[in-house]
Every structure is written in C-alpha cells, then in structure tokens.
Design a protein around this motif. Structure first.
Motif, mmCIF file in Angstrom:
data_model
loop_
_atom_site.group_PDB
_atom_site.id
_atom_site.type_symbol
_atom_site.label_atom_id
_atom_site.label_comp_id
_atom_site.label_asym_id
_atom_site.label_seq_id
_atom_site.Cartn_x
_atom_site.Cartn_y
_atom_site.Cartn_z
ATOM 1 N N UNK A 88 -29.565 42.894 -0.716
ATOM 2 C CA UNK A 88 -30.254 41.624 -0.457
ATOM 3 C C UNK A 88 -30.259 40.742 -1.703
ATOM 4 N N UNK A 89 -30.342 41.365 -2.861
ATOM 5 C CA UNK A 89 -30.342 40.590 -4.097
ATOM 6 C C UNK A 89 -29.019 39.877 -4.342
ATOM 7 N N UNK A 90 -27.962 40.339 -3.698
ATOM 8 C CA UNK A 90 -26.652 39.733 -3.942
ATOM 9 C C UNK A 90 -26.172 38.843 -2.784
ATOM 10 N N UNK A 91 -27.031 38.632 -1.807
ATOM 11 C CA UNK A 91 -26.644 37.764 -0.688
ATOM 12 C C UNK A 91 -26.573 36.319 -1.171
ATOM 13 N N UNK A 92 -25.387 35.720 -0.978
ATOM 14 C CA UNK A 92 -25.249 34.320 -1.377
ATOM 15 C C UNK A 92 -24.484 33.496 -0.336
ATOM 16 N N UNK A 107 -22.282 37.651 3.816
ATOM 17 C CA UNK A 107 -23.016 38.749 3.180
ATOM 18 C C UNK A 107 -24.286 39.069 3.968
ATOM 19 N N UNK A 108 -24.918 38.056 4.498
ATOM 20 C CA UNK A 108 -26.126 38.255 5.303
ATOM 21 C C UNK A 108 -25.811 39.066 6.556
ATOM 22 N N UNK A 109 -24.749 38.708 7.257
ATOM 23 C CA UNK A 109 -24.397 39.427 8.491
ATOM 24 C C UNK A 109 -23.888 40.833 8.186
ATOM 25 N N UNK A 110 -23.273 41.019 7.028
ATOM 26 C CA UNK A 110 -22.843 42.355 6.612
ATOM 27 C C UNK A 110 -24.061 43.265 6.422
#
Length: 109
Positions: free
Chosen positions: A40-44, A48-51
């Motif tokens: 979650x800290x690396x979602x940009x 990435x969110x759907x992954x």
C-alpha cells in the motif's frame, strides 16, 4: 494415508488443536497484513491499486480453503501449516503421539 474416520479426539486434544489452529491463522493474517502495508505504501497508480485488490482476493480464497477446522481433516491442515512455517510442532504438544507422528510425516511432502 491417514484414515481420519478412525481418529478419535479427547476434549483436551480438541482444545489444543483449536488453540494451535487459531495461532497459525493469526500468523497467516499477520503475514497478509504486513504484505498489504508494504504494498500500500508503494501504490502510485490504478494498476498498483488493482494488483493489491487482486492479491487480497487471492489471499482470502487461499486462507478460506487452508483454514478449515474440521477434525476429520485437521491432521492434513496441520501438516500443511507446519510445512509452511505457520505452525510449530511444539504447539501441538499434548496431542496423541500417533497424531503428531502423522502430522510430522505428512509435513515432509
């Protein structure tokens, strides 16, 4: 092969099994939480969110299948949890020696 229909469980063994199962479940949940926090800290972006969403969906499915507390199959579950380092055989102290031997043997495969 373990004929689980012939395995009997004392009340004490059932309590030990339930406590060990609960500890292993807690460890698995904590592992997922750690991964989610890290990811979650690396979602940009949306990808990435759907992954992360897909990861959570997969983990929920895996955990619901893995963590099935029915005494007729619990030796297999425990063997899998031992193999995956979510459960230590010492947490099963108090179970019949034959049950522990079966769990230990199955966890090697």
């Amino acid at each position: 092969m373990v004929d689980s229909a012939l395995i009997t469980w004392s009340d004490t063994e059932q309590v030990i099994a339930e406590e060990a199962f609960s500890c292993a479940y807690g460890r698995a949940v904590q592992s997922v939480i750690s991964t989610v926090r890290r990811e979650a800290d690396s979602i940009n972006n949306a990808e990435a969110l759907w992954r992360l969403h897909d990861y959570l969906s997969t983990q929920r499915h895996v955990m619901e299948g893995r963590f099935d507390f029915r005494l007729d199959g619990i030796l297999f579950v425990f063997a899998s949890l031992v193999k995956e380092n979510l459960l230590d055989l010492q947490e099963l102290d108090g179970l019949d020696a034959d049950k522990i031997a079966k769990i230990k043997a199955m966890s090697r495969f």
